[in-house]
Design a protein around this motif. Structure first.
Motif, PDB file in Angstrom:
ATOM      1  N   ARG A   1       0.846  -1.188   0.000  1.00 21.51           N
ATOM      2  CA  ARG A   1       0.000   0.000   0.000  1.00 21.51           C
ATOM      3  C   ARG A   1       0.883   1.241   0.000  1.00 21.51           C
ATOM      4  O   ARG A   1       1.872   1.309   0.741  1.00 21.51           O
ATOM      5  CB  ARG A   1      -0.912   0.009   1.232  1.00 21.51           C
TER       6      ARG A   1
ATOM      7  N   THR B   1      -2.457  -1.567  -3.272  1.00 19.54           N
ATOM      8  CA  THR B   1      -3.435  -0.487  -3.150  1.00 19.54           C
ATOM      9  C   THR B   1      -2.695   0.834  -3.293  1.00 19.54           C
ATOM     10  O   THR B   1      -1.816   1.138  -2.479  1.00 19.54           O
ATOM     11  CB  THR B   1      -4.157  -0.534  -1.794  1.00 19.54           C
TER      12      THR B   1
ATOM     13  N   GLU C   1      -7.184   3.754  -3.530  1.00 18.83           N
ATOM     14  CA  GLU C   1      -7.824   4.410  -2.391  1.00 18.83           C
ATOM     15  C   GLU C   1      -7.092   5.718  -2.125  1.00 18.83           C
ATOM     16  O   GLU C   1      -6.206   5.790  -1.272  1.00 18.83           O
ATOM     17  CB  GLU C   1      -7.782   3.511  -1.150  1.00 18.83           C
TER      18      GLU C   1
END
Length: 389
Positions: free
Chosen positions: A279, A302, A329
């Motif tokens: 991420r 992500t 995101e």
């Protein structure tokens, strides 16, 4: 006597579009190596042999090869069917295969018919080990046969256990009992690659249902875990979802003597390509040396960039070539009380407002002056074209 508790092989499963047959062949080698090194007497497979009811030919051949190698090693295997298997197809030829040491427990009629082994090979007439198999029981299909009302996972499993206890009560004192069951026992931890046995956990059965058995070998959950000293999930031998990235895969080695359960210890089977969940912003992921160890892993990434990067997957794969899942995101995402897209659509005052609202929704930032100018020109062009028709 040493038992190797395994489950959830899911032969034939793919992993985000990547075939796993080669990895499953490698697992087969690990399984046979463990059987030889640990001098395993019996292998237990608690359901989900296959990933689907109709496996393809290569998958069936792999299972056939595993059974043949176990037979050549002189090691029997006891198998129950899981919710991914076709119990009828898996159980075909079971009575004949018994003679080769392949003991299939896929039928209701066999619930109280154990596979019997001498606890001491040097004393075949001494105390015995009785291995019972509870296949996955679909309540709607089996409740009538088991006189279980109402039809629920608890009621049908309870009825199956009662049959087993009744048979065990008629056997010689000192008989050890091992139960294989493919079910969701309360206290377990689910992961995303399992199909729910019931909605909202209703299908869970309580642990005390298995009280009094020497050992209960559970299947269905893919994480190896101990629910009680004598009640455990072995988990799957390979990871089948990124929610299993932190799992250490393997099995349980269970030793039973005339005095009962002597020892249960873990056997680890390292995977060839681990899983990683990453991420961050794309430039950081591509440059930061802390991610170097993840470059050969299967990756789920992500991205948190404020704007969605162009060709994000292609860029990621220059460093992480085995990236399989990509999600976005943005850190500047709107607060939870922001308008939903449907609310924005219904509140739009004109076409330009509608288009700008869409950009804001997917990028999490409003259109700037230049972008609004492009949209105005595009809308004017469309109107002119419509007027000319």
């Amino acid at each position: 006597m040493k038992l190797l508790h395994t489950s959830d092989w899911h032969l034939g499963r793919s992993f985000h579009g990547v075939g796993t047959l080669a990895a499953q062949r490698r697992f087969a080698d690990q399984l046979l190596a463990t059987v030889a090194e640990e001098e395993v007497d019996v292998v237990l497979l608690a359901g989900d042999v296959y990933d689907r009811a109709l496996p393809n030919v290569d998958v069936v051949n792999l299972f056939d090869d595993i059974l043949a190698r176990l037979n050549a090693a002189g090691v029997p295997i006891v198998i129950t069917s899981g919710n991914h298997d076709s119990a009828t197809r898996l159980g075909f030829g079971g009575r004949i295969m018994e003679r080769a040491g392949v003991h299939l427990r896929t039928r209701i009629a066999d619930l109280d018919t154990p596979v019997l082994f001498p606890l001491d090979a040097d004393r075949p007439d001494g105390p015995q080990l009785a291995v019972y198999g509870i296949p996955y029981l679909e309540p709607r299909l089996v409740a009538g046969s088991l006189d279980a009302e109402p039809a629920s996972h608890f009621s049908v499993t309870e009825a199956a256990v009662k049959l087993i206890r009744a048979d065990l009560a008629g056997r010689a004192e000192g008989t050890a009992a091992v139960v294989l069951a493919h079910t969701f026992a309360s206290g377990g931890i689910t992961s995303a690659s399992e199909r729910d046995l019931a909605i909202g956990g209703v299908g869970a059965v309580p642990l005390d249902l298995f009280d009094g058995f020497t050992y209960t070998a559970l299947g269905h959950l893919h994480g190896r875990q101990r629910l009680g000293e004598a009640v455990r999930y072995s988990g799957s031998p390979l990871p089948y979802s990124f929610s299993e990235a932190a799992h250490t895969k393997g099995a349980w080695l269970v030793e039973i003597t005339e005095d009962g359960l002597k020892e249960v210890r873990r056997v680890d089977w390292p995977v060839e390509r681990p899983l990683s969940v990453l991420r961050g912003k794309l430039p950081e992921l591509l440059a930061d040396p802390q991610w170097a160890a993840k470059e050969a892993h299967y990756c789920q990434v992500t991205l948190t960039d404020d704007d969605r990067p162009a060709n994000a997957m292609e860029q990621l794969r220059t460093r992480f070539p085995h990236t399989l899942v990509l999600m976005f995101e943005p850190e500047n995402a709107r607060d939870a009380d922001a308008k939903t897209y449907s609310q924005r659509v219904s509140a739009a005052v004109d076409e330009l407002d509608l288009c700008c609202g869409f950009l804001d929704h997917v990028r999490h930032r409003p259109a700037d002056d230049g972008e609004q100018g492009v949209l105005r020109e595009a809308l004017a062009s469309v109107r002119a074209g419509e007027a000319a028709l």
